[in-house]
Each structure stands twice: as C-alpha cells, then as structure tokens.
Design an enzyme around this catalytic site. Sequence first.
Site, mmCIF file in Angstrom:
data_model
loop_
_atom_site.group_PDB
_atom_site.id
_atom_site.type_symbol
_atom_site.label_atom_id
_atom_site.label_comp_id
_atom_site.label_asym_id
_atom_site.label_seq_id
_atom_site.Cartn_x
_atom_site.Cartn_y
_atom_site.Cartn_z
ATOM 1 N N GLN A 41 -9.114 -8.275 2.128
ATOM 2 C CA GLN A 41 -7.929 -8.370 2.176
ATOM 3 C C GLN A 41 -7.442 -7.903 4.003
ATOM 4 O OE1 GLN A 41 -5.005 -6.917 -0.695
ATOM 5 N NE2 GLN A 41 -3.415 -7.770 0.543
ATOM 6 N N PHE A 42 -7.485 -8.771 4.634
ATOM 7 C CA PHE A 42 -7.305 -8.257 6.115
ATOM 8 C C PHE A 42 -5.887 -7.950 6.332
ATOM 9 C CE2 PHE A 42 -5.648 -12.655 6.236
ATOM 10 C CZ PHE A 42 -4.700 -12.662 7.118
ATOM 11 N N THR A 43 -4.983 -8.398 5.539
ATOM 12 C CA THR A 43 -3.582 -7.874 5.452
ATOM 13 C C THR A 43 -3.344 -6.232 5.651
ATOM 14 O OG1 THR A 43 -2.959 -8.301 3.380
ATOM 15 C CG2 THR A 43 -2.524 -9.933 5.029
#
Length: 150
Positions: free
Chosen positions: A78-80
Amino acid sequence: MRVVIQRSKQASVSVNDKITGAIDSGYVLLVGLTHNDSLEDVKYVAKKVAELRLWEDDAGKMNHSITEHGGAILSVSQFTLYADTSKGRRPSFIDAARPETALPLWEAFNEELRDVHGLQVETGVFGAMMDVSLINDGPVTIIVESKTKE
C-alpha cells in the site's frame, strides 16, 4: 518502511472479484515502502511484527505474539501509506518507493515472515486495485515504522 497491523478474525483480498489471499485469525498488514528502505528495514519490521504481543493471555493482557497465538498474515502492499497531505487537497505520493524498489522489498518482507518466523503469509497483488475485507478483532490496530527502530 511503514506497516499498519490490524488484528483480524477473518480477512481476504481480491482483484477483479477473484480472491488472491485469505486468512482466518491473524494480522492484515498494510505495507508501505519509501525510497531509502533496505533489507535491514525489512528484517527489523518482520521481526517486530512476528514478536509484538498483541494477543491476550488467560488474564486478558496482551502477552502473546502471533507466533505463540497461532494465526496467519495477509500482506497487502500500500503505497498510499506514504501520502503527504501537508499541501492542498490532493495527496502527494512522492515519498512512496517506485515499484522497481518497492516490489522486491515487499516480497523479501513476506519471505522473511515465512522463512525466518515460520508464519503463513497470504498476499494481495502488488500494484493492483484490490478489495480488502476484514473483521478487525478488538479493534487492535498498530503502526510499526522502521525509522523509529532502536
């Protein structure tokens, strides 16, 4: 490296309506990586995840790790988690590692949990739009960051 741990009673992740990973009791891990993360960060966070005492003993105190309690891991990239919301209304993801850096580290993290700590690890699909379902147990949600290691 930043990981959100959610203790769960049941969880799954699907891509295009196809389940790619599912667990019963265990942790859902939302895994974010940044540019300067390394294998040292991966090993530190994997050890922390495996050894954190987030499961209750007979007295109701959090005294058992996932390895003692039993359970599995659902790992979702999850890059967010590295969103910068300090300016404007649209988050910037400039601090998130590029896929060519993040993917091998995420895979190494999952392998570290499997091979070194003996945990069953199911995963989402790196870079895909995923639907994550879980029943949060507690709720217990903890954030672990490698940059705060001692």
